[in-house]
Write an enzyme that holds these catalytic residues in place. Structure first.
Site, mmCIF file in Angstrom:
data_model
loop_
_atom_site.group_PDB
_atom_site.id
_atom_site.type_symbol
_atom_site.label_atom_id
_atom_site.label_comp_id
_atom_site.label_asym_id
_atom_site.label_seq_id
_atom_site.Cartn_x
_atom_site.Cartn_y
_atom_site.Cartn_z
ATOM 1 N N ILE A 1 22.578 52.355 51.654
ATOM 2 C CA ILE A 1 21.860 53.042 52.725
ATOM 3 C C ILE A 1 20.442 53.371 52.280
ATOM 4 O O ILE A 1 20.235 54.000 51.238
ATOM 5 C CB ILE A 1 22.600 54.328 53.128
ATOM 6 C CG1 ILE A 1 23.991 53.990 53.687
ATOM 7 C CG2 ILE A 1 21.794 55.115 54.146
ATOM 8 C CD1 ILE A 1 24.834 55.194 54.043
ATOM 9 N N CYS A 2 19.470 52.965 53.097
ATOM 10 C CA CYS A 2 18.041 53.240 52.876
ATOM 11 C C CYS A 2 17.652 52.762 51.463
ATOM 12 O O CYS A 2 17.858 51.604 51.128
ATOM 13 C CB CYS A 2 17.767 54.721 53.113
ATOM 14 S SG CYS A 2 16.015 55.131 53.210
ATOM 15 N N GLN A 3 17.085 53.634 50.642
ATOM 16 C CA GLN A 3 16.724 53.238 49.282
ATOM 17 C C GLN A 3 17.949 52.748 48.520
ATOM 18 O O GLN A 3 17.856 51.823 47.693
ATOM 19 C CB GLN A 3 16.106 54.435 48.545
ATOM 20 C CG GLN A 3 15.651 54.137 47.138
ATOM 21 C CD GLN A 3 15.313 55.403 46.365
ATOM 22 O OE1 GLN A 3 15.950 56.450 46.555
ATOM 23 N NE2 GLN A 3 14.297 55.334 45.528
#
Length: 352
Positions: A142-144
């Site tokens: 998720i994301c980074q």
């Protein structure tokens, strides 16, 4: 145009709601977050690997490891009972593990990409594989955390059976990426050499500044409309707790992430190395599901969509979520659509 008596009435109502709201706030006290039961199964330094307790009798034979970003806390994926991606996955029979990075401090100042990709993530994957006697597992980044998962998967493709990326930046230099443009000219060496670890509060306020009127002003004016509703006020306070619960970032990791990804866009240029080994996205040959949000102001769709042309898989799927970077975790539409779609996609590709 409002008449004077209407303005007076509006002000009276606003003040009445504020006064009643103080009584509501005094009753609420500390708000609880995290809805689903879980157990710590592995620890290393400040990292804790959790396994969630199943909510149905039959669970998937291939577990799912969630790799969240280091920015903010992972309980956003399990904020409350009716706002929980994790709870939705559990209800659909997915065996869920999650990496909690903890709160880095001065002792973590020199942790870098090699530590996070080839030490922490690798050891968590190894632990889950060994526990289930499997050669590979499913990974959701998720994301980074999605970017870190891509790096791990490119170097260890034999350990990832299916890869899911959610609101994950891949091309960091698209024209509409405001955060990317800010970081492009940042003197990150001066910043890290001066501060050491990067304060979470500093990063948090930079994210809020991307939508200053909405995120630092308007929402608090709007809060007056919900002050008398205890449940809605609790929902608001849980979000506020998460937004301002921002761990510091290890200095060296921050330096590398800003330079390699935002400033040099190495992930898609093919010149990124971690631990002396190249990151070749063409090695990502297992099935890939990429989920992005149309109104994401932190990771715009243009940053996520290009993933398809850089990975080596022939089984590539996409979920387009109509909403923003936060709504993809907590909105009612997300709860209805995202977990069942992920579960169905995984089950179709996790059969022995």
């Amino acid at each position: 145009m409002l008449r004077p008596e209407q303005i007076t009435q509006e002000l009276f109502e606003f003040n009445r709601r504020l006064a009643n709201g103080m009584a509501t706030l005094s009753k609420i006290g500390q708000v609880d977050v995290e809805a689903s039961a879980k157990d710590p199964v592995y620890r290393e330094d400040k990292l804790v690997l959790y396994r969630y307790r199943p909510r149905v009798e039959q669970v998937s034979t291939v577990p799912l490891l969630i790799v969240y970003a280091l920015v903010n806390r992972p309980y956003m994926t399990d904020l409350q009972e009716d706002r929980s991606i994790i709870r939705g996955l559990l209800d659909h029979g997915i065996d869920v593990y999650l990496i909690d990075w903890g709160y880095p401090d001065g002792a973590d100042r020199f942790l870098d990409l090699e530590d996070y990709v080839n030490r922490y993530i690798r050891r968590c994957v190894d632990f889950v594989c060994k526990h289930h006697e499997l050669p590979s597992i499913n990974v959701l980044g998720i994301c980074q955390g999605g970017t870190l998962s891509l790096c791990y998967t490119a170097q260890h493709p034999e350990r990832v059976r299916n890869l899911i990326t959610m609101v994950t930046p891949v091309d960091f230099q698209t024209p509409d990426n405001t955060l990317g443009q800010w970081y492009r000219d940042l003197d990150v060496d001066l910043m890290v050499d001066t501060l050491g670890n990067i304060p979470g509060e500093l990063l948090n306020w930079s994210f809020l500044s991307l939508k200053p009127f909405r995120l630092t002003g308007q929402k608090y004016v709007d809060m007056a409309d919900i002050l008398e509703n205890e449940d809605r006020l609790k929902n608001f306070l849980r979000m506020e707790k998460w937004i301002f619960d921002s761990p510091d970032q290890p200095g060296e990791l921050f330096r590398q992430f800003i330079k390699y990804f935002y400033q040099e866009n190495r992930l898609i240029k093919g010149n990124l190395t971690i631990g002396g080994r190249a990151i070749d996205l063409k090695q990502v040959k297992m099935p890939v599901l990429n989920i992005y949000a149309t109104e994401d102001h932190l990771v715009p769709p243009s940053a996520s969509i290009p993933l398809e042309k850089y990975v080596g898989t022939k089984d590539y799927s996409t979920i387009v979520f109509k909403g923003g970077h936060i709504g993809i975790y907590v909105s009612s539409r997300s709860q209805k659509d995202i977990p069942p779609t992920i579960a169905e996609w995984l089950k179709a590709r996790s059969k022995d």
